[in-house]
Design an enzyme around this catalytic site. Structure first.
Site, PDB file in Angstrom:
ATOM      1  N   GLU A 159     -42.719   0.725 -27.790  1.00 48.28           N
ATOM      2  CA  GLU A 159     -42.212   0.395 -26.454  1.00 48.28           C
ATOM      3  C   GLU A 159     -43.241  -0.434 -25.690  1.00 48.28           C
ATOM      4  O   GLU A 159     -42.893  -1.234 -24.829  1.00 48.28           O
ATOM      5  CB  GLU A 159     -41.888   1.689 -25.683  1.00 48.28           C
ATOM      6  CG  GLU A 159     -40.878   1.476 -24.565  1.00 48.28           C
ATOM      7  CD  GLU A 159     -40.332   2.783 -24.004  1.00 48.28           C
ATOM      8  OE1 GLU A 159     -39.107   2.989 -24.035  1.00 48.28           O
ATOM      9  OE2 GLU A 159     -41.132   3.595 -23.503  1.00 48.28           O
TER      10      GLU A 159
ATOM     11  N   HIS B  44     -43.856  12.322 -52.061  1.00 45.79           N
ATOM     12  CA  HIS B  44     -42.745  12.676 -52.937  1.00 45.79           C
ATOM     13  C   HIS B  44     -41.456  12.046 -52.440  1.00 45.79           C
ATOM     14  O   HIS B  44     -40.363  12.454 -52.818  1.00 45.79           O
ATOM     15  CB  HIS B  44     -42.622  14.190 -53.027  1.00 45.79           C
ATOM     16  CG  HIS B  44     -43.842  14.786 -53.656  1.00 45.79           C
ATOM     17  ND1 HIS B  44     -43.930  15.032 -55.007  1.00 45.79           N
ATOM     18  CD2 HIS B  44     -45.034  15.116 -53.127  1.00 45.79           C
ATOM     19  CE1 HIS B  44     -45.139  15.531 -55.277  1.00 45.79           C
ATOM     20  NE2 HIS B  44     -45.820  15.581 -54.152  1.00 45.79           N
TER      21      HIS B  44
ATOM     22  N   LYS C 123     -29.655   0.293 -21.029  1.00 43.34           N
ATOM     23  CA  LYS C 123     -29.064   1.269 -20.106  1.00 43.34           C
ATOM     24  C   LYS C 123     -27.928   0.624 -19.316  1.00 43.34           C
ATOM     25  O   LYS C 123     -26.885   1.232 -19.094  1.00 43.34           O
ATOM     26  CB  LYS C 123     -30.127   1.773 -19.127  1.00 43.34           C
ATOM     27  CG  LYS C 123     -31.112   2.736 -19.747  1.00 43.34           C
ATOM     28  CD  LYS C 123     -32.123   3.180 -18.703  1.00 43.34           C
ATOM     29  CE  LYS C 123     -33.253   3.950 -19.356  1.00 43.34           C
ATOM     30  NZ  LYS C 123     -34.360   4.204 -18.446  1.00 43.34           N
TER      31      LYS C 123
HETATM   32  O1  LIG Z   1     -38.986  10.156 -17.583  1.00 42.46           O
HETATM   33  P1  LIG Z   1     -37.757   9.333 -17.410  1.00 42.46           P
HETATM   34  O2  LIG Z   1     -37.799   8.525 -16.160  1.00 42.46           O
HETATM   35  O3  LIG Z   1     -36.521  10.173 -17.511  1.00 42.46           O
HETATM   36  O4  LIG Z   1     -37.732   8.293 -18.568  1.00 42.46           O
HETATM   37  C1  LIG Z   1     -37.605   8.645 -19.910  1.00 42.46           C
HETATM   38  C2  LIG Z   1     -37.710   7.399 -20.752  1.00 42.46           C
HETATM   39  O5  LIG Z   1     -36.714   6.513 -20.295  1.00 42.46           O
HETATM   40  C3  LIG Z   1     -36.693   5.200 -20.793  1.00 42.46           C
HETATM   41  O6  LIG Z   1     -36.066   5.164 -22.009  1.00 42.46           O
HETATM   42  C4  LIG Z   1     -38.017   4.528 -20.865  1.00 42.46           C
HETATM   43  O7  LIG Z   1     -37.940   3.392 -21.661  1.00 42.46           O
HETATM   44  C5  LIG Z   1     -39.081   5.447 -21.394  1.00 42.46           C
HETATM   45  O8  LIG Z   1     -40.324   4.819 -21.267  1.00 42.46           O
HETATM   46  C6  LIG Z   1     -39.078   6.737 -20.649  1.00 42.46           C
HETATM   47  O9  LIG Z   1     -40.088   7.556 -21.143  1.00 42.46           O
END
Ligand SMILES: O=P(O)(O)OC[C@H]1O[C@H](O)[C@H](O)[C@@H](O)[C@@H]1O
Length: 527
Positions: free
Chosen positions: A321, A350, A454
């Site tokens: 990431e 293995h 997202k």
């Molecule tokens: O901790 P949050 O705000 O719920 O985010 C959880 C995750 O969300 C996203 O996928 C980001 O890319 C991550 O870097 C992050 O750790």
């Protein structure tokens, strides 16, 4: 040849005295000319890293400081306010854990909390999972369970395992942004399970999030037991040594002060602006060498110790990431990245190590060797040989064999898997990733690709609502293409089909009519 290699081993060996940790990059085949060539890049990386630690906005896109190093050395934080935040959060966490362990904070229907259910995803899950696997003890004061997805069957499995112990389960919802839908869903599913069991969820619930987030608001409105804050200057994938990792670990009785101390000691070593004295720089240089600074080779992590199984998963996020970026800091398309995979040795020998030994040479291995086999003595499995000797022999043998077949490797050797060592490994890789990011001139601290994903998912759910509305307003089955048009998405017939197929498998009111193998001829209805 052997003598030369032995000399090269000694020339490049890094040893950390206090941590008793060795890093050996002698089996990476770089030469002096390469080291000379990369030196100016390191001057830049070291200077940038120092600026970052001093509070420079190191994540220009999100206008954020990058301060995870301050968590284990608060005196280095650039302002008194930040130093106070770090100290206050540690105190709040300690105090909360102590009260939970002593029973001062207790569930309404049981004498003590004995279980922790940790809900979170990405950086809000991988660190706590890795640490629990690495350091969790059988006789821990609390047992930990995780929900890290929005998979209904996965929720059901964890919640049914906890069914008889929900009344003594402490639920920690971890989300830095406080708005991640998967984690919100996990929290709602857990809340539902508590309600069905006649339990007051709010008396079992804790949040770890940024003050003012959606999650923070829910915690406040519903009167949860506690809210432990995290701050925008700690990125998700570097948050293990913030409340995100420390609260779950401390609840399990893991010595988090030692974790922080291990990280602090490693930070001191990796702050050195001298390649040979800085293990993170040695790692970053090795990665650069292996993949030509373009990630041409994958990083295979092979810890020869069961408890380190989740290290590669943790590193997958930290490395991929951070480094996997389309554009460099000057806006040029570069398509950077380093793929990370691996489970554990010898087990993987293995499975896929056949390919590593003989197949496509598109990787370098990082062996992790743990010197201490176990607490206590060992039986002999053959005359004079223990199981631990086998593990060690298999590691050494594989390292030599792959080298002879022109495959490079790094070896990290640690004394045992302790809180301090786990803290130091986290710090070592955080810094190596940071330095590598500067070597290849990318922003290692944002994740625009994830954000785009997202948004796309949100659009699908939006389209689903429109499709359902159309279905509801028609009493006769509609061809999928017509449905797509009526839902305002004539160019998204395939997506509409996928939505309908999912609905038809889960919502008894939605039915697909026709031959399932010929999706173009299907019609859909909703009762
Ligand atoms: O901790 P949050 O705000 O719920 O985010 C959880 C995750 O969300 C996203 O996928 C980001 O890319 C991550 O870097 C992050 O750790």
């Amino acid at each position: 040849m052997t003598a030369q290699l032995w000399q090269r081993y000694q020339d490049w060996l890094f040893y950390h005295k206090d941590l008793d940790l060795y890093l050996d990059i002698s089996r990476m085949r770089f030469d002096d000319a390469f080291v000379e060539k990369i030196a100016p890049k390191f001057d830049f990386a070291f200077a940038e890293m120092a600026a970052l630690e001093a509070g420079k906005i190191a994540n220009p896109d999100e206008n954020r400081m990058v301060g995870h190093y301050w968590l284990r050395a608060p005196e280095l934080a650039p302002t008194q306010e930040l130093r106070q935040e770090i100290a206050d959060t540690l105190e709040l966490t300690d105090d909360f854990v102590q009260k939970v362990h002593s029973g001062l904070i207790k569930p309404p229907n049981a004498p003590k909390f004995t279980e922790v259910l940790s809900i979170g995803i990405g950086g809000s899950a991988l660190g706590p999972q890795f640490v629990a696997e690495a350091l969790g003890e059988i006789d821990a004061p609390m047992n930990i369970h995780f929900m890290d997805n929005t998979d209904p069957a996965g929720f059901d499995k964890v919640l049914s395992q906890l069914r008889d112990r929900l009344d003594r389960t402490l639920v920690i919802t971890i989300s830095k942004s406080g708005g991640t839908p998967e984690s919100r869903n996990g929290m709602l599913e857990a809340r539902n399970a508590f309600e069905l069991a006649g339990l007051d969820f709010s008396k079992h619930a804790v949040a770890i999030t940024m003050p003012g987030s959606k999650l923070d608001n829910v915690a406040k409105t519903d009167g949860w037991l506690a809210m432990i804050p995290m701050y925008d200057w700690v990125g998700g994938r570097t948050s293990e040594l913030s409340a995100v990792g420390l609260l779950p670990a401390e609840l399990q009785g893991i010595n988090v002060r030692e974790m922080l101390e291990g990280a602090r000691l490693m930070d001191i070593a990796t702050r050195k602006q001298s390649l040979k004295e800085n293990p993170a720089a040695l790692l970053a240089m090795s990665w650069y060498y292996a993949g030509n600074g373009k990630g041409d080779k994958d990083m295979v992590m092979l810890p020869y110790k069961d408890s380190l199984l989740l290290f590669s998963r943790y590193l997958q996020q930290l490395v991929m990431e951070s480094i996997g970026k389309q554009f460099d800091l000057d806006g040029n398309p570069v398509y950077q990245g380093i793929a990370v995979y691996g489970n554990k040795g010898t087990t993987d020998q293995h499975a896929y190590v056949q390919q590593l030994r003989e197949g496509v040479p598109n990787f370098f291995i990082t062996f992790i060797e743990v010197l201490k086999d176990r607490n206590g003595g060992s039986i002999e499995v053959e005359p004079g040989v223990t199981s631990g000797d086998y593990l060690s022999g298999l590691l050494q043998g594989t390292r030599s064999a792959i080298y002879e077949n022109n495959r490079d490797s790094i070896t990290l050797t640690i004394p045992e898997v302790t809180p301090a060592i786990v803290g130091s490994l986290i710090a070592l890789y955080e810094r190596a990733v940071g330095l590598y990011g500067f070597l290849v001139n990318i922003n290692a601290y944002h994740q625009p690709g994830v954000e785009a994903g997202k948004k796309a998912a949100a659009q699908v759910l939006n389209l689903q609502s429109r499709v359902v509305e159309v279905l509801q307003s028609h009493s006769t089955p509609l061809p999928i293409a017509d449905l797509a048009t009526k839902a305002g998405a004539p160019d998204q017939i395939e997506m509409v089909y996928k939505i309908l197929r999912h609905l038809a498998n889960n919502d008894p009111r939605v039915v697909l009519h026709g031959e399932l193998g010929h999706p173009g001829q299907l019609t859909a209805s909703m009762s």
